[in-house]
Structure formats: C-alpha cells, structure tokens
Design an enzyme around this catalytic site. Sequence first.
Site, PDB file in Angstrom:
ATOM      1  N   CYS A  11     -40.446 -65.598  -3.117  1.00 47.24           N
ATOM      2  CA  CYS A  11     -40.279 -66.114  -4.508  1.00 47.24           C
ATOM      3  C   CYS A  11     -41.622 -66.524  -4.917  1.00 47.24           C
ATOM      4  CB  CYS A  11     -39.038 -66.883  -4.734  1.00 47.24           C
ATOM      5  SG  CYS A  11     -38.998 -68.460  -3.913  1.00 47.24           S
ATOM      6  N   CYS A  85     -40.375 -62.411  -8.064  1.00 47.88           N
ATOM      7  CA  CYS A  85     -41.886 -62.489  -7.974  1.00 47.88           C
ATOM      8  C   CYS A  85     -42.371 -61.479  -8.519  1.00 47.88           C
ATOM      9  CB  CYS A  85     -42.248 -62.813  -6.426  1.00 47.88           C
ATOM     10  SG  CYS A  85     -41.686 -61.468  -5.257  1.00 47.88           S
ATOM     11  N   CYS A  89     -45.279 -58.620  -4.658  1.00 50.15           N
ATOM     12  CA  CYS A  89     -45.419 -58.145  -3.288  1.00 50.15           C
ATOM     13  C   CYS A  89     -45.891 -56.785  -2.804  1.00 50.15           C
ATOM     14  CB  CYS A  89     -43.696 -58.115  -2.867  1.00 50.15           C
ATOM     15  SG  CYS A  89     -43.139 -58.025  -1.171  1.00 50.15           S
TER      16      CYS A  89
END
Length: 135
Positions: A11, A85, A89
């Site tokens: 997160c 997020c 990533c």
Amino acid sequence: MTDKPSVLFVCVHNAGRSQMAAGFLAHLGEGRIEVRSAGSAPGERVNPVAVEAMREVGIDISGEQPKMLTVDAVRESDVCVTMGCGDACPVFPGKRYLDWRLDDPAGQGIEAVRPIRDEIERRVRALIAELITAA
C-alpha cells in the site's frame, strides 16, 4: 528463495492495510508462507490505530516499520497484493497480482478501522487456503 509460497502486500505508506495483512498472514499462515510488506511512499511509522485494531484480535504489529517497495521484493514474491498503490508496483511476467480495494485506515478512528481489519482477515484466510492447497 524457499519452497514456501511468498506474498508481498503493498500500500502507499505501508502503515495500515499492508501491515495488518502481513500481520494476519504471518500469524494465520503459521510459517507456511513467506510474508513481505512494503509501500510506494512509506510512512514514518505504523498507524497506531491499526496496531490497536490488530492487538484486539491478538496480533502484535507494534514492532513493524514501514518499508520501501523494491523491485527485488516484487521479484522474490509469488503473489503481489496491492491495496490502493496505483501503478507503483512493478509488473513481472509469471507473478500473480491481486488488487484488494479497501478503505484506507489513515486518519480513521478504531470504529472505522475494525471493519477494514475484519475484511483483510477474511481475504487473507481465503488466500492462505488457496496457497496451501496449491502447494
């Protein structure tokens, strides 16, 4: 690398949702699954309300520290679970990615964080069942 499946929870601040998820997986997985958590912009400390909510269910995450998301953490994980997020990533072929849309506990009181915690626990239990069956 080990023969155990590995999960990375991500997160933004690595201070609430991902820390609670990692705490549940470490506790409920009983050492059968490798656990990592990280954030795309880690906070200074784990959210104290998240710590309190987890303490209520017998899991202590007070000693955890938010960590920076790294390419290696993603590369070394079998499953990457993102929690708000965005596109931070990195994506690697052959990895399994899950996006758990959950409210952010930041700035919330314990009454608002409990249902988030409980939903995270439900999802972690389901993930454990999948990973242990597959292994």
